[in-house]
Design a protein around this motif. Structure first.
Motif, short mmCIF file in Angstrom:
data_model
loop_
_atom_site.label_atom_id
_atom_site.label_comp_id
_atom_site.label_asym_id
_atom_site.label_seq_id
_atom_site.Cartn_x
_atom_site.Cartn_y
_atom_site.Cartn_z
N LYS A 45 68.54 153.02 32.38
CA LYS A 45 67.73 152.86 34.64
C LYS A 45 69.02 152.70 35.68
CE LYS A 45 63.08 153.32 33.07
NZ LYS A 45 61.40 152.68 32.22
N ALA A 46 69.32 150.85 35.83
CA ALA A 46 70.11 150.63 36.16
C ALA A 46 71.62 151.58 36.54
CB ALA A 46 70.80 149.33 36.15
N ASN A 47 72.02 152.16 36.85
CA ASN A 47 73.43 152.41 37.44
C ASN A 47 74.46 151.67 36.35
OD1 ASN A 47 75.88 153.89 37.85
ND2 ASN A 47 75.84 153.40 40.32
N PRO A 48 75.40 152.55 35.38
CA PRO A 48 75.57 152.24 34.29
C PRO A 48 77.00 151.69 34.68
CG PRO A 48 74.94 154.24 34.10
CD PRO A 48 74.60 154.25 35.26
N ASN A 49 77.40 151.87 35.76
CA ASN A 49 78.44 151.87 36.94
C ASN A 49 78.60 150.80 37.81
OD1 ASN A 49 80.23 153.91 34.87
ND2 ASN A 49 79.18 155.39 36.53
N ALA A 50 77.30 149.99 37.76
CA ALA A 50 77.52 148.85 38.60
C ALA A 50 78.17 147.41 38.37
CB ALA A 50 75.35 148.79 38.52
N LEU A 51 78.79 146.99 38.85
CA LEU A 51 79.78 145.64 38.78
C LEU A 51 78.72 144.63 38.80
CD1 LEU A 51 82.75 147.48 40.81
CD2 LEU A 51 82.17 147.17 38.17
N PHE A 52 79.02 143.75 38.09
CA PHE A 52 77.69 142.43 38.06
C PHE A 52 79.24 141.50 38.57
CE2 PHE A 52 79.29 143.13 33.47
CZ PHE A 52 79.77 141.98 33.58
N GLN A 53 80.56 141.55 38.20
CA GLN A 53 81.40 140.55 39.22
C GLN A 53 82.35 141.09 40.19
OE1 GLN A 53 82.38 137.02 38.59
NE2 GLN A 53 80.50 137.23 37.51
N VAL A 54 82.34 140.74 41.50
CA VAL A 54 82.82 141.51 42.57
C VAL A 54 83.15 140.62 43.66
CG1 VAL A 54 82.23 144.09 42.87
CG2 VAL A 54 81.05 142.16 43.76
N LEU A 55 84.46 140.52 44.56
CA LEU A 55 85.16 139.83 45.08
C LEU A 55 83.80 139.63 46.68
CD1 LEU A 55 88.61 140.03 45.10
CD2 LEU A 55 87.19 138.59 44.28
N GLY A 56 83.31 138.74 47.05
CA GLY A 56 82.68 139.31 48.45
C GLY A 56 80.85 139.22 47.99
N ARG A 57 80.69 139.23 46.91
CA ARG A 57 78.75 139.02 46.66
C ARG A 57 78.57 138.21 46.07
NH1 ARG A 57 77.65 144.85 46.40
NH2 ARG A 57 78.70 145.57 47.77
N GLY A 58 78.10 137.21 45.94
CA GLY A 58 77.21 136.78 45.57
C GLY A 58 77.38 135.09 46.26
N SER A 59 76.86 133.80 45.75
CA SER A 59 76.90 133.12 46.22
C SER A 59 79.35 132.09 45.99
CB SER A 59 76.97 131.55 45.39
OG SER A 59 77.38 131.18 44.18
N ARG A 60 79.42 130.94 46.55
CA ARG A 60 80.61 131.45 46.35
C ARG A 60 80.95 130.94 45.34
NH1 ARG A 60 82.95 129.46 51.66
NH2 ARG A 60 81.53 130.53 53.53
N GLN A 61 80.28 130.29 44.12
CA GLN A 61 80.68 128.72 42.55
C GLN A 61 80.18 129.91 41.97
OE1 GLN A 61 78.19 127.72 45.38
NE2 GLN A 61 79.41 126.16 45.65
N ASN A 62 79.64 131.53 42.26
CA ASN A 62 79.95 132.26 40.65
C ASN A 62 80.23 133.47 40.85
OD1 ASN A 62 78.90 134.23 42.73
ND2 ASN A 62 77.06 134.65 41.89
N LEU A 63 81.50 133.63 41.27
CA LEU A 63 82.64 133.69 41.04
C LEU A 63 83.51 133.45 39.29
CD1 LEU A 63 84.55 136.71 41.01
CD2 LEU A 63 85.72 134.50 42.29
N LYS A 64 83.39 134.48 38.17
CA LYS A 64 83.82 133.69 36.79
C LYS A 64 85.24 134.95 36.27
CE LYS A 64 80.21 131.39 35.44
NZ LYS A 64 79.83 130.92 36.72
#
Length: 159
Positions: free
Chosen positions: A87-106
């Motif tokens: 149901k979710a967009n299969p191409n949706a990205l779960f890691q991108v620069l500039g999204r989420g908190s300052r600490q969650n980039l992996k």
């Protein structure tokens, strides 16, 4: 290796988004550092790194997309009952620069033996979303010098 540059870029995109109208912004990244003995690759999102060795192309990064995450966890026939769709967009990205908190980039990190690599190709989805991996391999393996190979790839994605 690459953590600081990626995190700095992440913070810059977060800050730019805050300064504008608050609309979330995002970017993908792939970067490489080559030493005499190693190749280090960092990536975020769906920008990719390919290696070429003895005319064999190998993708060494995995997209940070829902589709790729599901593919790597379980065989597709075990993910959903037959006939059901994601149901979710299969191409949706779960890691991108500039999204989420300052600490969650992996970022994804890969280390390779330099002797196992004849050439590297770093691309965004503007290339990998248009050209097949087979076509990319044909271009890179055709004996072009690196500049001519890149120009050939650009010509083909613009066509």
């Amino acid at each position: 290796m690459p953590g600081r540059g990626g995190h700095y870029s992440h913070l810059q995109v977060l800050e730019a988004s805050r300064r504008m109208d608050g609309t979330p912004m995002g970017a993908t990244l792939v970067a490489a550092r080559v030493t005499a003995t190693d190749v280090f690759v960092a990536h975020v999102g769906d920008s990719r790194c390919y290696t070429l060795k003895d005319r064999q192309l190998r993708r060494i990064t995995r997209d940070h997309s829902m589709k790729e995450a599901e593919r790597s966890m379980l065989p597709s026939h075990l993910l959903l009952p037959e006939g059901r769709r994601i149901k979710a967009n299969p191409n949706a990205l779960f890691q991108v620069l500039g999204r989420g908190s300052r600490q969650n980039l992996k970022p994804g990190l890969v280390r390779l033996d330099r002797r196992a690599v004849d050439a590297l190709l770093l691309v965004s989805d503007g290339v990998s979303g248009v050209l097949t991996e087979r076509r990319i391999a044909e271009i890179l393996g055709s004996g072009f010098d690196p500049i001519d190979a890149v120009l050939s790839i650009l010509e083909q994605i613009e066509a």
